[in-house]
Design a protein around this motif. Structure first.
Motif, mmCIF file in Angstrom:
data_model
loop_
_atom_site.group_PDB
_atom_site.id
_atom_site.type_symbol
_atom_site.label_atom_id
_atom_site.label_comp_id
_atom_site.label_asym_id
_atom_site.label_seq_id
_atom_site.Cartn_x
_atom_site.Cartn_y
_atom_site.Cartn_z
ATOM 1 N N THR A 17 5.203 -2.844 5.171
ATOM 2 C CA THR A 17 5.211 -1.604 4.390
ATOM 3 C C THR A 17 5.179 -0.371 5.287
ATOM 4 O OG1 THR A 17 2.813 -1.723 4.215
ATOM 5 C CG2 THR A 17 4.092 -2.681 2.402
ATOM 6 N N GLY A 18 5.275 -0.570 6.595
ATOM 7 C CA GLY A 18 5.216 0.565 7.517
ATOM 8 C C GLY A 18 6.310 1.584 7.272
ATOM 9 N N ALA A 19 7.513 1.116 6.932
ATOM 10 C CA ALA A 19 8.623 2.039 6.697
ATOM 11 C C ALA A 19 8.336 2.919 5.482
ATOM 12 C CB ALA A 19 9.923 1.259 6.508
ATOM 13 N N LEU A 20 7.790 2.333 4.419
ATOM 14 C CA LEU A 20 7.421 3.126 3.250
ATOM 15 C C LEU A 20 6.361 4.157 3.614
ATOM 16 C CD1 LEU A 20 7.251 0.445 0.398
ATOM 17 C CD2 LEU A 20 8.830 2.369 0.528
ATOM 18 N N SER A 21 5.433 3.758 4.468
ATOM 19 C CA SER A 21 4.378 4.673 4.907
ATOM 20 C C SER A 21 4.961 5.862 5.663
ATOM 21 C CB SER A 21 3.383 3.919 5.798
ATOM 22 O OG SER A 21 2.342 4.767 6.212
ATOM 23 N N ARG A 22 5.882 5.575 6.592
ATOM 24 C CA ARG A 22 6.485 6.661 7.372
ATOM 25 C C ARG A 22 7.308 7.590 6.478
ATOM 26 N NH1 ARG A 22 6.472 2.485 11.149
ATOM 27 N NH2 ARG A 22 8.429 1.607 10.396
ATOM 28 N N LEU A 23 8.045 7.008 5.526
ATOM 29 C CA LEU A 23 8.819 7.838 4.610
ATOM 30 C C LEU A 23 7.893 8.702 3.748
ATOM 31 C CD1 LEU A 23 11.718 5.589 3.228
ATOM 32 C CD2 LEU A 23 11.846 7.395 4.936
ATOM 33 N N ALA A 24 6.790 8.115 3.297
ATOM 34 C CA ALA A 24 5.837 8.879 2.480
ATOM 35 C C ALA A 24 5.289 10.062 3.275
ATOM 36 C CB ALA A 24 4.698 7.973 2.021
ATOM 37 N N GLY A 25 4.950 9.833 4.538
ATOM 38 C CA GLY A 25 4.449 10.916 5.387
ATOM 39 C C GLY A 25 5.486 12.007 5.572
ATOM 40 N N ALA A 26 6.737 11.602 5.771
ATOM 41 C CA ALA A 26 7.808 12.586 5.960
ATOM 42 C C ALA A 26 7.990 13.427 4.694
ATOM 43 C CB ALA A 26 9.112 11.876 6.318
ATOM 44 N N ALA A 66 6.209 11.551 -2.137
ATOM 45 C CA ALA A 66 5.338 10.869 -1.170
ATOM 46 C C ALA A 66 4.431 9.874 -1.884
ATOM 47 C CB ALA A 66 4.505 11.896 -0.403
ATOM 48 N N GLU A 67 3.798 10.307 -2.976
ATOM 49 C CA GLU A 67 2.900 9.408 -3.707
ATOM 50 C C GLU A 67 3.664 8.236 -4.309
ATOM 51 O OE1 GLU A 67 -0.208 10.596 -6.341
ATOM 52 O OE2 GLU A 67 -0.436 12.539 -5.362
ATOM 53 N N HIS A 68 4.865 8.503 -4.783
ATOM 54 C CA HIS A 68 5.693 7.428 -5.360
ATOM 55 C C HIS A 68 5.926 6.330 -4.325
ATOM 56 C CE1 HIS A 68 8.829 5.369 -7.576
ATOM 57 N NE2 HIS A 68 9.669 5.548 -6.563
ATOM 58 N N LEU A 69 6.286 6.714 -3.104
ATOM 59 C CA LEU A 69 6.534 5.728 -2.043
ATOM 60 C C LEU A 69 5.240 5.018 -1.643
ATOM 61 C CD1 LEU A 69 8.987 7.834 0.136
ATOM 62 C CD2 LEU A 69 9.549 5.709 -1.038
ATOM 63 N N ALA A 70 4.145 5.773 -1.554
ATOM 64 C CA ALA A 70 2.870 5.169 -1.166
ATOM 65 C C ALA A 70 2.407 4.153 -2.198
ATOM 66 C CB ALA A 70 1.812 6.256 -0.981
ATOM 67 N N ARG A 71 2.612 4.475 -3.483
ATOM 68 C CA ARG A 71 2.218 3.516 -4.526
ATOM 69 C C ARG A 71 3.097 2.267 -4.489
ATOM 70 N NH1 ARG A 71 0.915 8.133 -7.630
ATOM 71 N NH2 ARG A 71 3.049 8.280 -8.417
ATOM 72 N N GLN A 72 4.367 2.439 -4.126
ATOM 73 C CA GLN A 72 5.232 1.267 -3.960
ATOM 74 C C GLN A 72 4.657 0.349 -2.883
ATOM 75 O OE1 GLN A 72 9.557 1.494 -3.757
ATOM 76 N NE2 GLN A 72 9.463 3.608 -4.459
ATOM 77 N N ALA A 73 4.217 0.951 -1.776
ATOM 78 C CA ALA A 73 3.630 0.154 -0.698
ATOM 79 C C ALA A 73 2.364 -0.549 -1.177
ATOM 80 C CB ALA A 73 3.323 1.043 0.505
ATOM 81 N N HIS A 124 2.964 -3.542 -3.020
ATOM 82 C CA HIS A 124 3.342 -4.653 -2.133
ATOM 83 C C HIS A 124 2.150 -5.156 -1.319
ATOM 84 C CE1 HIS A 124 7.517 -3.432 -2.966
ATOM 85 N NE2 HIS A 124 7.856 -4.629 -2.553
ATOM 86 N N GLY A 125 0.945 -4.640 -1.620
ATOM 87 C CA GLY A 125 -0.254 -5.167 -0.968
ATOM 88 C C GLY A 125 -0.749 -4.366 0.205
ATOM 89 N N SER A 126 -0.161 -3.201 0.509
ATOM 90 C CA SER A 126 -0.607 -2.399 1.645
ATOM 91 C C SER A 126 -1.054 -1.029 1.174
ATOM 92 C CB SER A 126 0.509 -2.238 2.680
ATOM 93 O OG SER A 126 0.116 -1.309 3.677
ATOM 94 N N THR A 127 -2.328 -0.705 1.394
ATOM 95 C CA THR A 127 -2.840 0.601 0.994
ATOM 96 C C THR A 127 -2.774 1.610 2.129
ATOM 97 O OG1 THR A 127 -5.064 -0.127 1.589
ATOM 98 C CG2 THR A 127 -4.410 -0.378 -0.720
ATOM 99 N N GLY A 128 -2.259 1.198 3.290
ATOM 100 C CA GLY A 128 -2.181 2.100 4.438
ATOM 101 C C GLY A 128 -1.496 3.424 4.129
ATOM 102 N N PRO A 129 -0.335 3.419 3.439
ATOM 103 C CA PRO A 129 0.329 4.683 3.134
ATOM 104 C C PRO A 129 -0.516 5.623 2.270
ATOM 105 C CG PRO A 129 1.879 2.874 2.946
ATOM 106 C CD PRO A 129 0.530 2.258 3.128
ATOM 107 N N LEU A 130 -1.259 5.078 1.295
ATOM 108 C CA LEU A 130 -2.125 5.925 0.475
ATOM 109 C C LEU A 130 -3.220 6.563 1.319
ATOM 110 C CD1 LEU A 130 -2.536 3.771 -2.781
ATOM 111 C CD2 LEU A 130 -1.473 6.025 -2.631
ATOM 112 N N VAL A 131 -3.800 5.766 2.242
ATOM 113 C CA VAL A 131 -4.829 6.291 3.135
ATOM 114 C C VAL A 131 -4.238 7.397 4.013
ATOM 115 C CG1 VAL A 131 -6.326 5.738 5.101
ATOM 116 C CG2 VAL A 131 -6.212 4.186 3.150
#
Length: 648
Positions: free
Chosen positions: A515-524, A534-541, A544-551
């Motif tokens: 889910t790292g790519a979703l995280s980077r896109l969310a940050g961008a 950004a939140e839409h992408l983070a929630r997608q991640a 998929h089991g990764s809360t890293g993008p939300l954090v």
């Protein structure tokens, strides 16, 4: 090949990595096909096994992660309309069991759970007598905290006490335990019982220092019981926020003897900041030969200045098959400047079969300028099957200017299934400015199945300005199963202004566990002011089991002074099961002056166990707040004596 409950194979401390390597070899050797290996794995185990290791940390599931990469499918909780129609057709053709299940589960689609007796099992749990319910909850807690499948009756009986209210406890009869176990043994649909008597088969093989995790210790006596799978799964979800009561920990200390069961409870107590119980259980685990406990105690003794005691415990661990203990003591010796003592202990570890220890001796020789002696020892390790030593030999030859020799050793390692030395050589040549030579070696590694090497070629092309050629090679790597290539494709598309293409590749990577790519896109998107995107992408991640993008988004908002927005995202993260987010939320509350709210959140975090959703232990945020730990009920523990570290 059917692996029911694959965690019992892949997660085994002794054999899991060997099993994963053997299965990977079976699946990737064309001449051995066609072959199908099918297994079931609960989501929490899949997340633990596929989580990337951190630099300098242990990586106990590297081969399991490689095996699972791109090979997992999510089984939905319920049958969809098409599947229900197919099930109905099978029922009409004479599948009476399926027909019976459809009369109860045909509307909500939860056919699989019904076939497992789920509704009636749950009903029996909810309507059980207080004593039977207490026994079941003790069994649920034991399984979710890492005790093996086979639970001793004596343990469950003693553990149940504090699950009862004072009134229910006072009303217990002399034969309460006998009645409770009889009640729980009554079968429901599918011939299952909430808690059934089980008789583990003895292993007909030569004795080993440490028995497999799913088989009880020979020292265990008395009846054994197994919790129904569905109730185990229900307990993992419903009881997750709860720390077991004192009677549970006392019963474990008194009755459990399997070293892995005990060590799993050590970790469960430690991550819940129940430090005193963790301490006592660790000693019991060590007394029963658990090598992790012995290693921990050895390091504690070493750090307390008791070298002799540390080496004694480390040798005990080595005698039980874990030579890492000796290597750990050697590291401490080396850091203290005792190179001779460190080399002596590394050699002891090597005598116990640890070829990695031989490589460490060679590294020390190389650092001391004895390149010839280092190469001799690397060759010894390589002769014993250590492909890491072949990688080191390739590096030694490359640094000595012997490119042909370096390639020889790297190819030897590749022939043994380890392409890392080839990639390492390519990196050396790339760093030296030899782009052509680097690409040549990377392509050799790719020919041996290393898809990461293809991505490195693409990175080089990208660095040279050949964006189109880079994207072409990234696509090749992705087609060969390199998830990182999908993430890089997402970045390339985003930089080219193709947001839709970027999200497409990022979602593909997430579908394969990255889910790292979703995280980077969310940050961008967040930095570009597109908070909703950004939140839409983070929630997608998160889905998929990764809360890293939300954090990550929460940290960005916190840094920008938006405390309310940060708290909102931390709460979303916590709702997805990340206890780290609860701890961060508590810190926010504390900085805002809400001490009572912060205290409540800190206790919630402790009761959950300080792990994030990647299965990584959190840095303990409680040492200053509760220096002696917490009691099972959540009250601060009074000062107590630590016999291992000789301090309070």
């Amino acid at each position: 090949m059917w692996l029911n409950e694959a965690q019992h194979y892949l997660g085994d401390r002794e054999a899991g990595e060997r099993i994963a390597a053997a299965l990977h070899g079976l699946l990737t050797t064309p001449e051995r096909g066609p072959v199908l290996v099918l297994g079931t794995l609960w989501p929490e185990y899949a997340a633990r096994y596929t989580a990337m290791s951190f630099p300098g940390g242990e990586d106990p599931y590297s081969r399991v992660r490689e095996l699972l990469s791109g090979r997992t499918l999510t089984v939905p909780d319920a049958f969809d309309a098409q599947a229900l129609a197919a099930a109905a057709a099978l029922a009409r053709d004479g599948d009476r069991l399926l027909a019976d299940a459809l009369t109860r589960a045909g509307t909500d689609g939860r056919v699989t759970q019904d076939l497992a007796g789920a509704p009636e099992l749950l009903n029996r749990y909810q309507r059980a007598t207080p004593a039977a319910r207490a026994v079941l909850e003790a069994a649920m807690d034991a399984r979710r905290l890492g005790v093996g499948l086979h639970l001793p009756q004596a343990f469950l009986t003693d553990a149940a006490a504090d699950y009862l209210t004072d009134t229910d406890y006072d009303q217990l009869t002399e034969d309460w335990a006998e009645q409770a176990f009889a009640e729980l043994a009554e079968q429901v649909h599918g011939k299952q019982a909430p808690l059934r008597n089980t008789r583990p088969r003895p292993r007909r093989r030569p004795p080993t220092p440490s028995p497999p995790a799913d088989i009880p210790s020979q020292a265990t006596t008395g009846p054994m019981f197994r919790l129904a799978d569905y109730l185990e799964q229900h307990g993992r979800t419903a009881r997750r926020p709860l720390c077991p009561p004192a009677s549970f920990w006392h019963a474990a200390l008194t009755h459990l003897t399997h070293p892995d069961d005990l060590n799993n409870l050590v970790m469960a107590a430690q991550t819940r900041h129940r430090l005193q119980w963790a301490h006592h259980l660790r000693h019991r685990a060590a007394d029963h030969g658990n090598t992790y406990a012995l290693v921990y105690l050895a390091v504690m003794r070493q750090e307390a200045g008791d070298r002799e005691g540390a080496e004694h415990l480390a040798r005990q661990a080595a005698d039980h098959g874990d030579t890492y203990a000796l290597s750990r003591v050697a590291v401490i010796r080396r850091e203290a400047g005792d190179r001779e003592g460190a080399e002596h202990i590394y050699r002891q570890a090597a005598d116990h079969g640890n070829t990695y220890a031989l490589s460490r001796v060679a590294v020390m020789r190389e650092e001391a300028g004895d390149r010839e002696g280092a190469e001799h020892i690397y060759r010894q390790a390589a002769d014993h099957g250590n492909t890491y030593a072949l990688s080191c030999l390739a590096g030694v030859r490359e640094r000595a200017g012997d490119r042909e020799g370096a390639e020889h050793f790297a190819r030897q390692a590749a022939d043994h299934g380890n392409t890392d030395p080839l990639a390492y050589l390519a990196e050396l040549r790339e760093g030296a400015g030899d782009r052509e030579g680097a690409e040549h070696i990377y392509r050799q590694a790719a020919d041996h199945g290393n898809t990461y090497a293809l991505s490195r070629v693409a990175v080089m092309r990208e660095g040279a300005g050949d964006r189109e050629g880079a994207e072409h090679i990234y696509r090749q790597a992705a087609d060969h199963g390199d998830i990182n290539a999908l993430a890089r494709l997402a970045r390339v598309r985003e930089e080219a202004g193709d947001r839709e293409g970027a999200e497409h590749f990022a979602r593909q990577a997430a579908d394969h566990g990255d889910t790292g790519a979703l995280s980077r896109l969310a940050g961008a998107r967040e930095r570009a002011g597109d908070r909703e995107g950004a939140e839409h992408l983070a929630r997608q991640a998160a889905d998929h089991g990764s809360t890293g993008p939300l954090v990550y988004l929460a940290e960005l908002r916190e840094g920008a002074g938006d405390r309310e927005g940060a708290e909102h995202l931390y709460r979303q993260t916590a709702d997805h099961g990340d206890t780290d987010a609860l701890a961060r939320l508590a810190e926010l509350r504390e900085r805002a002056g809400d001490r009572e709210g912060a205290e409540h959140l800190y206790r919630q975090t402790a009761d959950l166990g300080m792990y994030n959703t990647r299965g990584t232990p959190l840095v303990q945020p409680f040492a200053a707040r509760w220096p002696n730990g917490l009691d099972p009920g959540g009250t601060p523990t009074r000062p107590w004596q630590c016999s291992t570290c000789h301090s309070t």
